[in-house]
Enzyme design. Structure first.
Site, mmCIF file in Angstrom:
data_model
loop_
_atom_site.group_PDB
_atom_site.id
_atom_site.type_symbol
_atom_site.label_atom_id
_atom_site.label_comp_id
_atom_site.label_asym_id
_atom_site.label_seq_id
_atom_site.Cartn_x
_atom_site.Cartn_y
_atom_site.Cartn_z
ATOM 1 N N CYS A 113 -25.394 5.883 8.251
ATOM 2 C CA CYS A 113 -26.180 5.473 7.088
ATOM 3 C C CYS A 113 -27.388 6.379 6.867
ATOM 4 O O CYS A 113 -27.850 6.533 5.735
ATOM 5 C CB CYS A 113 -26.633 4.028 7.252
ATOM 6 S SG CYS A 113 -25.273 2.837 7.355
ATOM 7 N N CYS A 138 -26.691 0.725 -1.285
ATOM 8 C CA CYS A 138 -25.760 0.056 -0.379
ATOM 9 C C CYS A 138 -26.450 -1.143 0.262
ATOM 10 O O CYS A 138 -27.449 -0.969 0.988
ATOM 11 C CB CYS A 138 -25.254 1.021 0.699
ATOM 12 S SG CYS A 138 -24.083 0.269 1.845
ATOM 13 N N LYS A 190 0.832 -1.206 0.000
ATOM 14 C CA LYS A 190 0.000 0.000 0.000
ATOM 15 C C LYS A 190 0.864 1.253 0.000
ATOM 16 O O LYS A 190 0.635 2.187 -0.797
ATOM 17 C CB LYS A 190 -0.906 0.016 1.237
ATOM 18 C CG LYS A 190 -1.796 1.244 1.338
ATOM 19 C CD LYS A 190 -2.278 1.493 2.743
ATOM 20 C CE LYS A 190 -1.171 2.068 3.598
ATOM 21 N NZ LYS A 190 -1.655 2.515 4.920
ATOM 22 N N CYS A 202 -18.962 6.815 6.354
ATOM 23 C CA CYS A 202 -18.947 5.361 6.560
ATOM 24 C C CYS A 202 -17.848 5.014 7.559
ATOM 25 O O CYS A 202 -16.824 4.418 7.209
ATOM 26 C CB CYS A 202 -18.748 4.642 5.232
ATOM 27 S SG CYS A 202 -19.090 2.865 5.303
ATOM 28 N N CYS A 238 -26.361 9.157 4.487
ATOM 29 C CA CYS A 238 -25.660 8.720 3.284
ATOM 30 C C CYS A 238 -26.628 8.660 2.115
ATOM 31 O O CYS A 238 -27.749 8.134 2.233
ATOM 32 C CB CYS A 238 -25.016 7.352 3.515
ATOM 33 S SG CYS A 238 -24.086 6.742 2.101
#
Length: 411
Positions: free
Chosen positions: A354, A365, A279, A347, A357
């Site tokens: 949620c 989702c 990463k 998130c 969102c």
């Protein structure tokens, strides 16, 4: 004794007699009794034939003779009167049939017959990427369903909220007045410190290195010369600072001896440094050298893409290989910055928002949870009720004190 008894009798005779209140049933019995008495006086009572036997005589007598005691014994001993027993009444009863469909509160489905917009939106089904064989016979990866709609919605939400990665991310921590070589070195150090550390904490440690090290600050030469104990004190706020101190000192020596004092320009060279994983290598190649050769997958990218159902992976490297198989290459650089900020603001790892969102509102989702917003409202109402009760108690205490003062003044 006889005189006293006579006085008592005379006093009772002069008192007014107040009769008890008569009920409707008792009044009806008196009317019936009066009617039977008048009938006997007028000779209207039918006489039964006496030629029969004793049983017929007794039955006839019981049917014709009315006794007031029969009504008194048959009456209810209770003083309360029941409605509708002694007076005729007419009542209109309307029967209405209501058809309702019961739904489980856990499922939270939409009630039949109502507008579908009132209920909760349906969750999206998981449509992960699939490997298919095209018409030519070659194997290719089919992207997840509606992934572009999800991606665009997240980009719009990211424009509305500023995340810590936007101002304190590893790409933004290098000082602009330094040479390109020193700027690349600072980017590498920032990535090495960012492991298991928040961006805000990482920015504090980087700022200490840039200001507390001798002029010109955080450079390869100063890292080689600084005492490891002093270096450990300056990066004490980050996670695993003891290991990172050893990794930074060892990496500085490798850069000096093997790469000419600069950071490697290949993924393999960056991964060869202690404390640098895939990463960090992909992110460093993109931020320091300006070349995007892969996707930098951290915990946010790995977690969120699995929540969306794009794939079902267990390790970040597996997630990177799956994303690179179908995601357009022009999005490889920005997806890390995009999802890291989304994971920091909306998130979250714990306590996902949620209810705020767009993906949850549009039903995009499959992992959305929308009941938490209602729970917050209930808690707020309880707090308000407790606050009102507290105010009432304070007012009551003040009133009692005022009354006591007035009573003392009157004394």
């Amino acid at each position: 004794m006889a005189r006293n008894a006579a006085k008592a009798a005379s006093s009772l005779s002069h008192l007014d007699f107040v009769p008890r209140r008569q009920t409707r049933a008792f009044a009806a019995s008196l009317q019936t009794f009066t009617y039977n008495a008048e009938s006997k006086a007028n000779g209207d009572v039918k006489r039964e034939d006496l030629s029969g036997d004793d049983s017929s005589l007794s039955s006839a007598a019981s049917e014709s003779v009315f006794d007031i005691e029969d009504i008194a014994l048959g009456a209810s001993p209770s003083k309360k009167r029941k409605r509708g027993l002694d007076s005729p009444s007419t009542a209109v009863t309307s029967v209405s049939t209501v058809t309702s469909t019961r739904t489980s509160p856990r499922k939270g489905g939409v009630i039949k017959g109502e507008d579908a917009s009132i209920g909760k939106p349906k969750k999206a089904k998981r449509q992960p990427a699939k490997r298919i064989v095209n018409e030519v016979g070659e194997e290719e990866v089919q992207p997840p369903g509606k992934w572009e709609e999800v991606y665009d919605a997240v980009k719009e939400m990211r424009k509305e909220r500023l995340a810590p990665v936007d101002t304190m991310g590893c790409e933004t921590l290098a000082e602009e007045h330094l040479t390109p070589r020193d700027k690349r070195f600072q980017t590498l150090i920032a990535l090495m410190l960012s492991s298991q550390t928040k961006d805000t904490t990482n920015a504090i440690a980087m700022r200490r290195l840039q200001t507390e090290l001798p002029h010109p600050g955080l450079t390869l030469e100063n890292i080689l010369e600084v005492n490891p104990v002093k270096l450990n004190e300056m990066i004490f706020v980050v996670g695993f600072h003891n290991n990172k101190t050893r990794f930074i000192k060892a990496a500085a020596e490798i850069l000096r001896d093997q790469f000419g004092g600069d950071i490697p320009d290949t993924i393999e060279g960056l991964i060869s440094l202690p404390g640098v994983g895939p990463k960090m290598a992909y992110l460093c190649m993109s931020a320091a050298w300006g070349r995007t050769e892969g996707i930098g997958v951290d915990v946010h990218v790995h977690r969120i893409t699995n929540l969306w159902g794009w794939h079902k992976t267990k390790q970040p490297e597996e997630t990177r290989a799956t994303l690179e198989a179908w995601l357009p290459r022009e999005k490889w650089h920005e997806i890390n910055h995009l999802l890291v900020g989304f994971g920091q603001t909306t998130c979250l790892p714990v306590g996902r928002k949620c209810g705020e969102c767009t993906l949850s509102e549009k039903g995009l989702c499959p992992s959305a949870v929308v009941e938490k917003k209602v729970v917050k409202r209930v808690k707020k109402m309880k707090k308000e009720d407790e606050g009102v009760k507290g105010v009432e108690k304070e007012e009551l205490e003040v009133a009692v004190k005022e009354e006591e003062v007035v009573a003392e003044d009157l004394k």
